[in-house]
Design a protein around this motif. Structure first.
Motif, PDB file in Angstrom:
ATOM      1  N   ALA A   1      30.512 -15.315 -39.654  1.00 17.20           N
ATOM      2  CA  ALA A   1      30.340 -14.002 -40.277  1.00 17.20           C
ATOM      3  C   ALA A   1      30.095 -12.921 -39.227  1.00 17.20           C
ATOM      4  O   ALA A   1      30.643 -11.816 -39.306  1.00 17.20           O
ATOM      5  CB  ALA A   1      29.177 -14.052 -41.265  1.00 17.20           C
ATOM      6  N   GLU A   2      29.271 -13.227 -38.228  1.00 17.21           N
ATOM      7  CA  GLU A   2      28.989 -12.243 -37.179  1.00 17.21           C
ATOM      8  C   GLU A   2      30.240 -11.937 -36.364  1.00 17.21           C
ATOM      9  O   GLU A   2      30.515 -10.773 -36.030  1.00 17.21           O
ATOM     10  CB  GLU A   2      27.885 -12.770 -36.264  1.00 17.21           C
ATOM     11  CG  GLU A   2      27.470 -11.781 -35.188  1.00 17.21           C
ATOM     12  CD  GLU A   2      26.310 -12.281 -34.350  1.00 17.21           C
ATOM     13  OE1 GLU A   2      26.124 -11.788 -33.221  1.00 17.21           O
ATOM     14  OE2 GLU A   2      25.583 -13.192 -34.823  1.00 17.21           O
ATOM     15  N   LEU A   3      30.997 -12.968 -36.059  1.00 17.11           N
ATOM     16  CA  LEU A   3      32.227 -12.768 -35.293  1.00 17.11           C
ATOM     17  C   LEU A   3      33.243 -11.967 -36.108  1.00 17.11           C
ATOM     18  O   LEU A   3      33.909 -11.061 -35.579  1.00 17.11           O
ATOM     19  CB  LEU A   3      32.808 -14.124 -34.901  1.00 17.11           C
ATOM     20  CG  LEU A   3      34.103 -14.117 -34.075  1.00 17.11           C
ATOM     21  CD1 LEU A   3      33.934 -13.285 -32.821  1.00 17.11           C
ATOM     22  CD2 LEU A   3      34.512 -15.538 -33.728  1.00 17.11           C
ATOM     23  N   ALA A   4      33.391 -12.274 -37.405  1.00 15.18           N
ATOM     24  CA  ALA A   4      34.335 -11.541 -38.250  1.00 15.18           C
ATOM     25  C   ALA A   4      33.955 -10.069 -38.350  1.00 15.18           C
ATOM     26  O   ALA A   4      34.823  -9.180 -38.289  1.00 15.18           O
ATOM     27  CB  ALA A   4      34.383 -12.173 -39.641  1.00 15.18           C
ATOM     28  N   GLU A   5      32.667  -9.787 -38.493  1.00 17.62           N
ATOM     29  CA  GLU A   5      32.221  -8.393 -38.576  1.00 17.62           C
ATOM     30  C   GLU A   5      32.519  -7.643 -37.280  1.00 17.62           C
ATOM     31  O   GLU A   5      32.967  -6.490 -37.303  1.00 17.62           O
ATOM     32  CB  GLU A   5      30.727  -8.348 -38.879  1.00 17.62           C
ATOM     33  CG  GLU A   5      30.178  -6.932 -39.030  1.00 17.62           C
ATOM     34  CD  GLU A   5      28.687  -6.909 -39.312  1.00 17.62           C
ATOM     35  OE1 GLU A   5      28.133  -5.818 -39.524  1.00 17.62           O
ATOM     36  OE2 GLU A   5      28.062  -8.004 -39.308  1.00 17.62           O
ATOM     37  N   PHE A   6      32.296  -8.292 -36.159  1.00 15.88           N
ATOM     38  CA  PHE A   6      32.584  -7.670 -34.869  1.00 15.88           C
ATOM     39  C   PHE A   6      34.076  -7.340 -34.740  1.00 15.88           C
ATOM     40  O   PHE A   6      34.455  -6.242 -34.306  1.00 15.88           O
ATOM     41  CB  PHE A   6      32.148  -8.600 -33.737  1.00 15.88           C
ATOM     42  CG  PHE A   6      32.571  -8.141 -32.375  1.00 15.88           C
ATOM     43  CD1 PHE A   6      31.860  -7.165 -31.701  1.00 15.88           C
ATOM     44  CD2 PHE A   6      33.707  -8.678 -31.768  1.00 15.88           C
ATOM     45  CE1 PHE A   6      32.261  -6.724 -30.442  1.00 15.88           C
ATOM     46  CE2 PHE A   6      34.115  -8.245 -30.517  1.00 15.88           C
ATOM     47  CZ  PHE A   6      33.384  -7.270 -29.851  1.00 15.88           C
ATOM     48  N   LEU A   7      34.926  -8.294 -35.127  1.00 16.42           N
ATOM     49  CA  LEU A   7      36.371  -8.079 -35.007  1.00 16.42           C
ATOM     50  C   LEU A   7      36.852  -6.964 -35.932  1.00 16.42           C
ATOM     51  O   LEU A   7      37.717  -6.160 -35.558  1.00 16.42           O
ATOM     52  CB  LEU A   7      37.106  -9.387 -35.327  1.00 16.42           C
ATOM     53  CG  LEU A   7      36.897 -10.537 -34.331  1.00 16.42           C
ATOM     54  CD1 LEU A   7      37.579 -11.805 -34.831  1.00 16.42           C
ATOM     55  CD2 LEU A   7      37.421 -10.170 -32.951  1.00 16.42           C
ATOM     56  N   GLU A   8      36.304  -6.904 -37.149  1.00 16.70           N
ATOM     57  CA  GLU A   8      36.716  -5.856 -38.091  1.00 16.70           C
ATOM     58  C   GLU A   8      36.337  -4.475 -37.577  1.00 16.70           C
ATOM     59  O   GLU A   8      37.158  -3.538 -37.592  1.00 16.70           O
ATOM     60  CB  GLU A   8      36.061  -6.111 -39.448  1.00 16.70           C
ATOM     61  CG  GLU A   8      36.644  -7.303 -40.196  1.00 16.70           C
ATOM     62  CD  GLU A   8      35.877  -7.618 -41.465  1.00 16.70           C
ATOM     63  OE1 GLU A   8      34.779  -7.027 -41.649  1.00 16.70           O
ATOM     64  OE2 GLU A   8      36.344  -8.446 -42.264  1.00 16.70           O
ATOM     65  N   LYS A   9      35.111  -4.303 -37.113  1.00 15.22           N
ATOM     66  CA  LYS A   9      34.673  -2.991 -36.614  1.00 15.22           C
ATOM     67  C   LYS A   9      35.450  -2.597 -35.371  1.00 15.22           C
ATOM     68  O   LYS A   9      35.798  -1.420 -35.183  1.00 15.22           O
ATOM     69  CB  LYS A   9      33.171  -3.025 -36.317  1.00 15.22           C
ATOM     70  CG  LYS A   9      32.305  -3.043 -37.567  1.00 15.22           C
ATOM     71  CD  LYS A   9      30.834  -2.946 -37.212  1.00 15.22           C
ATOM     72  CE  LYS A   9      29.967  -2.865 -38.461  1.00 15.22           C
ATOM     73  NZ  LYS A   9      28.528  -2.776 -38.136  1.00 15.22           N
ATOM     74  N   ARG A  10      35.708  -3.568 -34.525  1.00 15.37           N
ATOM     75  CA  ARG A  10      36.441  -3.256 -33.302  1.00 15.37           C
ATOM     76  C   ARG A  10      37.852  -2.784 -33.622  1.00 15.37           C
ATOM     77  O   ARG A  10      38.360  -1.837 -33.002  1.00 15.37           O
ATOM     78  CB  ARG A  10      36.489  -4.482 -32.394  1.00 15.37           C
ATOM     79  CG  ARG A  10      37.130  -4.207 -31.053  1.00 15.37           C
ATOM     80  CD  ARG A  10      37.035  -5.392 -30.135  1.00 15.37           C
ATOM     81  NE  ARG A  10      37.925  -6.489 -30.511  1.00 15.37           N
ATOM     82  CZ  ARG A  10      38.103  -7.584 -29.781  1.00 15.37           C
ATOM     83  NH1 ARG A  10      37.432  -7.747 -28.663  1.00 15.37           N
ATOM     84  NH2 ARG A  10      38.931  -8.535 -30.178  1.00 15.37           N
ATOM     85  N   GLN A  11      38.500  -3.406 -34.602  1.00 13.59           N
ATOM     86  CA  GLN A  11      39.854  -3.002 -34.958  1.00 13.59           C
ATOM     87  C   GLN A  11      39.868  -1.608 -35.578  1.00 13.59           C
ATOM     88  O   GLN A  11      40.807  -0.834 -35.360  1.00 13.59           O
ATOM     89  CB  GLN A  11      40.463  -4.021 -35.922  1.00 13.59           C
ATOM     90  CG  GLN A  11      41.875  -3.702 -36.356  1.00 13.59           C
ATOM     91  CD  GLN A  11      42.845  -3.607 -35.197  1.00 13.59           C
ATOM     92  OE1 GLN A  11      42.628  -4.248 -34.163  1.00 13.59           O
ATOM     93  NE2 GLN A  11      43.889  -2.814 -35.356  1.00 13.59           N
ATOM     94  N   LEU A  12      38.826  -1.275 -36.342  1.00 14.66           N
ATOM     95  CA  LEU A  12      38.763   0.058 -36.935  1.00 14.66           C
ATOM     96  C   LEU A  12      38.652   1.147 -35.870  1.00 14.66           C
ATOM     97  O   LEU A  12      39.034   2.294 -36.107  1.00 14.66           O
ATOM     98  CB  LEU A  12      37.564   0.143 -37.896  1.00 14.66           C
ATOM     99  CG  LEU A  12      37.688  -0.683 -39.186  1.00 14.66           C
ATOM    100  CD1 LEU A  12      36.401  -0.604 -39.983  1.00 14.66           C
ATOM    101  CD2 LEU A  12      38.863  -0.196 -40.022  1.00 14.66           C
ATOM    102  N   GLY A  13      38.150   0.803 -34.710  1.00 12.25           N
ATOM    103  CA  GLY A  13      38.032   1.783 -33.632  1.00 12.25           C
ATOM    104  C   GLY A  13      39.255   1.865 -32.741  1.00 12.25           C
ATOM    105  O   GLY A  13      39.299   2.697 -31.826  1.00 12.25           O
ATOM    106  N   GLN A  14      40.284   1.039 -33.009  1.00 17.33           N
ATOM    107  CA  GLN A  14      41.453   1.045 -32.127  1.00 17.33           C
ATOM    108  C   GLN A  14      42.216   2.367 -32.131  1.00 17.33           C
ATOM    109  O   GLN A  14      42.653   2.835 -31.072  1.00 17.33           O
ATOM    110  CB  GLN A  14      42.407  -0.095 -32.490  1.00 17.33           C
ATOM    111  CG  GLN A  14      43.501  -0.298 -31.445  1.00 17.33           C
ATOM    112  CD  GLN A  14      44.642  -1.182 -31.922  1.00 17.33           C
ATOM    113  OE1 GLN A  14      45.163  -0.983 -33.013  1.00 17.33           O
ATOM    114  NE2 GLN A  14      45.030  -2.147 -31.107  1.00 17.33           N
ATOM    115  N   PRO A  15      42.409   3.028 -33.296  1.00 15.21           N
ATOM    116  CA  PRO A  15      43.156   4.292 -33.260  1.00 15.21           C
ATOM    117  C   PRO A  15      42.545   5.319 -32.308  1.00 15.21           C
ATOM    118  O   PRO A  15      43.261   5.979 -31.547  1.00 15.21           O
ATOM    119  CB  PRO A  15      43.109   4.771 -34.711  1.00 15.21           C
ATOM    120  CG  PRO A  15      42.942   3.520 -35.512  1.00 15.21           C
ATOM    121  CD  PRO A  15      42.085   2.627 -34.669  1.00 15.21           C
TER     122      PRO A  15
END
Length: 652
Positions: A273-287
């Motif tokens: 769960a912690e890893l998934a949350e990190f990956l989701e937030k990181r992808q949202l910051g890609q733009p």
């Protein structure tokens, strides 16, 4: 017996007498020494290995020392002693020293068998320790294969060293190699089985993470990536310095890191769960990250193409005002006759014809009236009256330029072309009247070209433009024009980026098309920096896409399985067993105790997830690599301890 028979017997006796050696041996005998006998160079008498053994003593310490020497040298210690003697005293001394050493070995084995075997085993551990780091592969099968190879080599060497004569050495080598290979291949499996029993036992009674499993997973991923810990640490550190602090250990491990991250997310638990949350937030910051990289790469400074063009236009106006003011101060009267000729060449044929001209004629008639008075309005006796004031002529030229701009924007290209002829004539007249005007005009023209380069950059970014053409045009520009063109190009890329509004889409992918890659390599401020940043964004996207994207079927099945295991578990297995559903009962029981059998627990997965998310790989990988190396050496030594006694037991 007749005379002939007597002669034949005499001849045969004479022949035997001639063939019998008359040389006397050193021990007083004649002929060849008996089998197993040889000369003792010290006494000159014949002796044998058994005779030397009769007069040889053996102690416990000496036996152990000699056994260690034999183990270290793969049983070639006696040959080594014989070689030294041969060099010093020739073949007789060499043969004697060899037999003497072997007689000592026989006595040691007879009087102190345990010490002799123990010494050989201890000595054999020395070369085994040297090969221990090489005996561990990437998998259990790989480790078994390496162990079999190393054990076979060791066994063949010991077998050859312990044999006598060519046949004895060949047979010993074959036997020793076979035994050593079998034991060397089987030892890792035994060690793995022992660990497989201990780790689950520990995991079953503790909620602490297994440091061994985390370390092994990290080292395995590092090996699969084909990189070193220093390489990975350097890449993550460089990413932080270049504005990508979100780039972590799992990203630098490339596909191996993707696989580990995906497995942890799909396994669930706190770590997943912690890893998934990190990956989701990181992808949202890609733009925002990619937009910033484009801004840096094309020197935009946060401006759009329109804003840059407006700023350049304002700067051109200010510079032109100052330059033209300086030109006016020293201006002479302007001769506009060449400009009037341009107008008359266009409208002269229409005058007095009664035919109304087109819109271009009307504009030119109006400008002619501003440059010269009509003949009908001239005082009597005056031939011509023309405008010569520098400021007013300059005002006419600027008005014509405004009309040209309006015509271009409206698509009236012919009008723009005809009015351009008048502007050129007026420029020439103004330059003739003021030396400073030419410099001011050149400066204005250059500034206008820089402004136009912004739109050139916009056009270069369009898909229909070929990279070979756009790069050639860009390279032909001045540095100021290139800077403006970059802004137009980068602004178009940003517009394309903003059009992709799916939250999980890879914004960096569009920057890796062959056209954009080629143009960015030629046009960006620092092509290598942009390339590294884009590569990292693709790596980060690949991790999250593998862990969170794709078909959800596997996730759904995993959720169902986890739910069933939670709700039924061993209790459900017992119920199935009571209903004679033996197959289902076994399946559920295995599902319930599977993680324990494998030594897994949520704490271990959580620790591995945090390690993969680390921004300091050196702190994570270096201890893991070091401890894994130490573990490999220990496992290699344990395997060697298992190989040597078994080989000694089965080797004659």
């Amino acid at each position: 017996m007749d005379e002939f028979e007597a002669l034949a017997l005499a001849a045969a006796a004479h022949k035997r007498k001639q063939s019998t050696p008359s040389q006397r041996n050193e021990d007083g005998t004649y002929g060849q020494p008996p089998e197993g006998m040889f000369v003792n160079p010290g006494t000159g008498q014949m002796t044998s290995r058994e005779m030397i053994a009769t007069n040889t003593d053996s102690s416990m310490g000496g036996t152990v020392a000699r056994g260690i020497g034999a183990g270290v040298t793969f049983g070639l210690d006696d040959e080594a002693q014989a070689l030294g003697a041969f060099v010093r005293g020739g073949p007789e001394l060499g043969r004697f020293r060899l037999e003497q050493a072997r007689a000592q070995q026989d006595v040691d084995a007879e009087q102190h068998p345990v010490a002799s075997t123990g010494g050989k085993i201890a000595g054999a551990l020395v070369p085994a320790a040297g090969s221990a780091p090489l005996a561990v592969g990437k998998s259990l099968l790989g480790t078994m294969g390496r162990g079999a190879f190393i054990g076979g080599i060791e066994g063949a060497a010991h077998g050859a060293g312990g044999g006598e004569g060519l046949d004895g050495r060949v047979n010993g080598s074959l036997w020793g190699g076979s035994v050593g290979g079998l034991v060397g291949g089987g030892a890792p499996a035994v060690i793995g089985a022992l660990k497989g029993v201990l780790n689950p036992a520990i995991a079953a009674f503790t909620r602490k993470p297994s440091e061994t499993k985390v370390r092994r997973a990290l080292v395995d991923a590092l090996q699969q990536s084909g990189r070193t810990a220093d390489d990975v640490a350097a890449e993550v550190a460089e990413a932080g310095l270049e504005g990508q602090g979100e780039f972590r250990l799992m990203d630098a491990l490339r596909e191996a890191g993707q696989r580990r991250a995906s497995g942890l997310v799909r396994a669930g638990g706190d770590g997943g769960a912690e890893l998934a949350e990190f990956l989701e937030k990181r992808q949202l910051g890609q733009p925002e990250r990619v937009a910033g990289f484009i801004d840096d790469a094309f020197g935009m400074g946060g401006e759009t193409a329109q804003a840059r063009a407006a700023a350049l236009t304002a700067a051109r106006g200010q510079a032109a005002d100052a330059a033209y003011d300086a030109a006016r101060s020293n201006a002479a009267p302007v001769d506009v006759r060449s400009a009037l000729r341009v107008i008359d060449d266009r409208i002269g044929g229409m005058q007095g014809s009664g035919v109304t001209g087109d819109g271009i004629d009307a504009k030119l008639v109006r400008y002619r009236s501003r440059l010269a008075a009509p003949e009908s309005k001239l005082p009597e006796g005056e031939i011509a009256r023309e405008l010569s004031d520098f400021d007013r002529v300059l005002g006419v030229k600027q008005a014509v330029q405004d009309d040209i701009g309006a015509a271009v924007r409206a698509g009236r290209n012919n009008e723009a072309r005809e009015l351009g002829k008048l502007v050129a004539a007026l420029d020439e007249a103004l330059e003739g009247a003021s030396e400073g005007y030419r410099a001011a005009n050149d400066s204005f023209r250059n500034a206008s070209q820089v402004i136009g380069a912004v739109d050139e950059g916009v056009q270069m970014a369009r898909p229909r433009q070929r990279a070979a053409d756009t790069i050639a045009r860009f390279q032909s520009m001045t540095p100021e024009q290139q800077s403006a063109a970059r802004v137009g190009y980068g602004d178009t890329l940003l517009a394309r980026l903003e059009a992709a509004n799916a939250p999980t889409s890879n914004r960096a992918k569009a920057l890796q098309s062959p056209k954009v890659e080629a143009e960015s390599g030629a046009m960006s401020v620092d092509p290598s920096l942009l390339s590294r940043r884009i590569d990292r964004e693709n790596a980060m996207w690949s991790v999250q896409n593998r862990a969170l994207g794709g078909s959800r079927t596997a996730d759904n099945l995993a959720d169902i399985e986890a739910t069933e295991r939670t709700t039924s578990g061993l209790a459900g297995a017992l119920a199935d067993l009571a209903n004679l559903n033996a197959g289902t009962a076994v399946q559920k029981a295995i599902g319930a105790i599977g993680p324990l059998v494998r030594g897994e627990n949520d704490a271990t997965r959580h620790a591995l997830a945090r390690a993969l998310m680390s921004a300091d790989p050196q702190a994570v990988l270096s201890p893991a690599v070091r401890k894994q190396f130490q573990s490999n050496v220990r496992d290699g030594l344990v395997a060697a301890l298992m190989r040597q006694p078994v080989r000694e037991s089965f080797t004659p």
